[in-house]
Design an enzyme around this catalytic site. Structure first.
Site, PDB file in Angstrom:
ATOM      1  N   LYS A 170       0.834  -1.200   0.000  1.00 23.59           N
ATOM      2  CA  LYS A 170       0.000   0.000   0.000  1.00 23.59           C
ATOM      3  C   LYS A 170       0.875   1.259   0.000  1.00 23.59           C
ATOM      4  O   LYS A 170       0.649   2.198  -0.767  1.00 23.59           O
ATOM      5  CB  LYS A 170      -0.908  -0.007   1.230  1.00 23.59           C
ATOM      6  CG  LYS A 170      -1.587   1.307   1.564  1.00 23.59           C
ATOM      7  CD  LYS A 170      -2.551   1.750   0.469  1.00 23.59           C
ATOM      8  CE  LYS A 170      -3.176   3.104   0.810  1.00 23.59           C
ATOM      9  NZ  LYS A 170      -3.948   3.646  -0.318  1.00 23.59           N
ATOM     10  N   LYS A 239       2.392  12.061   5.521  1.00 26.90           N
ATOM     11  CA  LYS A 239       2.525  10.989   6.514  1.00 26.90           C
ATOM     12  C   LYS A 239       2.836   9.667   5.818  1.00 26.90           C
ATOM     13  O   LYS A 239       3.745   8.930   6.213  1.00 26.90           O
ATOM     14  CB  LYS A 239       1.216  10.884   7.322  1.00 26.90           C
ATOM     15  CG  LYS A 239       1.190   9.817   8.374  1.00 26.90           C
ATOM     16  CD  LYS A 239       0.484   8.530   7.923  1.00 26.90           C
ATOM     17  CE  LYS A 239      -1.015   8.697   7.766  1.00 26.90           C
ATOM     18  NZ  LYS A 239      -1.650   7.455   7.241  1.00 26.90           N
TER      19      LYS A 239
END
Lengths: 298, 298, 298, 298
Positions: A170, A239
């Site tokens: 991911k 992030k």
């Protein structure tokens, strides 16, 4: 089936809706309880604590970051402590490889199962059950739950018995998206400053070699300078990139594009632009090239 | 129509074949005359000098780089001097923005027309008439010649009356391809070193968000380490990137990814790998990450 | 004066030696007690626990990283809990800005003082009292202790009442050293591959514009390929760079050189070279340029 | 001795002054003749054409770039054609490695000698005879002329019989200066945004490990934001960096810092800042970090 769902943000709400049907007994939890209302209206039951999951067979979590997931899973009396033996925790959040590995160990020690199931797609895809799913964890569990998972996704790839590898995939995917945004932003700035219309340029690109959804969707956001409101906010992208960097450092994989992307995020942050879509990365090239139209309709 | 074609490399040969038909009187030229034979066998006429174009209405050039194009166009008694007034020179080579601008001026001064028509696609697409074409030059001329152009291409975008902008678009497109190669190489190295099978990874990518030809074609070359023989050789890609850099410098457009790509090309060159496909850029990340399989079947 | 010293590695041992004299009552602690022997032989007293500091007025710590410092300071019954009110903890380790800030708060809450005193210099400078010291913390305390500090250092700069700013300065200094190593490595590879003798080149540089100790010391290590044994090991440099990156991200300061340095460290790590001096960063450019002598006498 | 000097910019004027004395017969040339006046006042003779050097034994050139040097040396009836056999052309300009190599060949073919003598130092050092000189060319000629050369320089390093290697060294030196500017700019932005006074910071750096002239001079310009008027203008620095890039590409030497420096120059250029000193590179980090004081007194 007794299912729990923790985390009803824009992604989580859409996914939880897809899980609700006559066969499903669904308990939902969100820190801000207001988000539960639409689901309760359709038959879900809202609970006030992440630990109220003692009778669940299957619990999904979809939270903003490592800290948020730690709070609902690892805090005293939270999910880990309340989940019965044999139950499955399916983590859909985009979190660090390290935390996924830690959760796998902690759940195993508690006689529970842990599956990482990060998703690709924006909120509209979640609501439409069109996400792309990447699964990590025991294969037989993933296969048993495949029909449930495919209520939220159009495709599922089982990567590995190690849950954290799904998270690595991911993160790598978000790195690829960010790289696409950056490269299209640079190319568009170059041709625009040379005198080419950027919308016509994008139109050509996306009907020749660059036809993927990632080109069409982000190309349009960049060309339109449509960076507000954010579909996926730049600080979340930052992030995720940080987590890519951590994984690359842990694995000792040099990634030259990482540094350039990091600079872009920091330049955005330095101007205080925390409310923009991460497509704004691609508008930075125009800005740094001094193109006037950059600040229009932002 | 009296057509000339100069430059019968892998791309040019395929294109010239597509132009040959019963309506066309085709003269071809190539420095090494052997390349003319298949075309002559089908009815073209070969000439020994680039300047033997005195009766042509339309002449295509498809050459390796700026210098090669200068040699056949600007040398004494070469194309520029031999082409009649009103004739059209269509330049398909990937050349610098600067040279395209210079040729436009020189041809105009000689009462001739100049069209830049760089192409996207590899040799098989050229032979199949499936190239993507970008045209720069007088719109009425481009529109008049569109039917001829579409014998070699499946799509044509007229960019601007300024021919050199088509070259800028072409260069930007090669920058996007190189960026795609690099980013996929980095992502693949990351997940592979983490423990994910890179072929399965690519399979997932190309059926989810990364479905473009550029993802599928180059992703496969990278995953297969299929960098020899070269479809498009690294030194040619390096040349194109250099031209991107020159254009960016002239236009004052910062392009952070440029530097990383440049390093990769130089690292390849430093090892003397001049015979590899530019997909090798994407294998460098695996190599620098210390992945053992990198050198296999190269 | 009753002084404690925790952490007797190569730097700490040298510093502790300098503090030992007839006026000083010195207690030392090291996880591996063997390192205490030379100091005990000269009159220090060794203790077995970091918490055995209940009667100390002043305690220095010099440890490898954040975790090691946390272990001796914040663990139950460790330094923080044992130090009396009014005592001063002087932290010389190269640690994160965040941890320094946290320690300042924790000590203040316990009625103790905290001074950050990171140092510039290698072990020989520590043993000779020739370090450069950067102090952060209450000015009056730093000034009161200045004579003690100057036993280990030749110069002291009080930066700010906020201790963590001294750490930020230290990290920025290591970034400057790493940048110097990298840039000299690149320049040396360039001229060497062109045909210039790199030792003669360095000789010229260091007697013209590049005369600083950082040029002379690291330039020599790079030119000599003298990367083993490590004076300052690459993984420590990589750790410091990571802390620079964290500080830059927290403060939103884009730092383009950071990314390049990070890649170099990861390339070293990918080859498993954990025992080399961080001057090896500067040898990487030669290696990537294909210079044969690179691997000699490593 | 019969000496010629071509190019009386800020550097050339100072150098020519140093060569003028009772023993020297000096002819000077400058495109704009006004620059010759101070030298003529002291006894030099001004000529109107670069080719008026038929009786010179030794001719220096100090010009802005490759093109300017080509114009005075290689144009018809210019220096090359006018210089007698056995005469020496000493080129002090910062030019490409390629042009130096070409000039060496051309002069040799004409029975003349060619020495590359690029210099390190700013105009005040030129006027004071304090330049650092790097010489490439036949050793016996360099040694014979050493006394003359040392009228303008405090030190001379003979690199190689190949003149162009002196130019490579010069370019590498400018790369090192640019890298120093950039790294100090980044470090200063980091600590300043954290809360440290940048002037005090620089003061500490330059009395500890970073004591070289390059640190002191450029550090002060950066800290003072003293980028106007330019001592050495950014576009000249950009030109030199471009030549570094060309040399690195020719030699196949990857140089990661090159890309970052290139971006900085392009960002300056994109804002139209062509009149600033190249120390402005080091102010860019502050600007991109959003530091308010950046635009002060520019």
């Amino acid at each position: 089936m007794k299912i729990g769902f923790l985390g009803l943000g824009r992604m989580g709400s859409g996914m939880a809706q897809r899980l609700l049907d006559s066969q499903t007994d669904l308990i939902v939890y969100n820190r801000n309880p207001a988000a539960s209302k639409p689901l309760v209206a359709k038959g879900a039951r809202a609970v006030a604590r992440p630990g109220a999951m003692a009778d669940r067979e299957l619990v999904f979590t979809m939270l903003a970051d490592d800290q948020a997931l730690r709070d609902v899973v690892l805090a005293p009396e939270a999910l880990l402590e309340s989940l019965p033996e044999g139950a499955v925790h399916v983590s859909c959040s985009t979190i660090s490889v390290a935390l996924a590995g830690e959760l796998a160990e902690r759940h195993a020690a508690a006689g529970q199962h842990f599956v990482s199931l990060p998703v690709f797609g924006r909120p509209d895809a979640a609501a439409a059950g069109k996400l792309f799913l990447v699964a990590g964890g025991a294969e037989e569990i993933v296969e048993r739950l495949r029909p449930v998972f495919l209520r939220v996704g159009q495709d599922l790839w089982w990567v590995s018995p190690r849950p954290e590898l799904a998270n690595l995939v991911k993160l790598s995917g978000n790195f690829l998206i960010a790289s696409t945004i950056e490269s299209m932003g640079e190319a568009m700035a170059l041709v625009e400053k040379g005198g080419v219309d950027r919308h016509a340029y994008l139109d050509f690109l996306t009907r020749s070699l660059f036809t993927a959804p990632v080109h069409r969707n982000y190309g349009k956001l960049i060309a339109d300078r449509a960076i507000r409101p954010a579909g996926f906010a730049a600080p979340l992208g930052q992030k995720d990139l940080r987590l890519v960097g951590e994984a690359a450092e842990k694995l000792a994989v040099p990634m030259p594009f990482f540094g350039s992307l990091r600079e872009r995020f920091l330049a955005l942050a330095a101007r205080g632009e925390s409310d923009v879509d991460w497509a704004a990365l691609g508008v930075e090239a125009a800005r740094s090239a001094g193109l006037q139209s950059t600040d229009r309709d932002n």
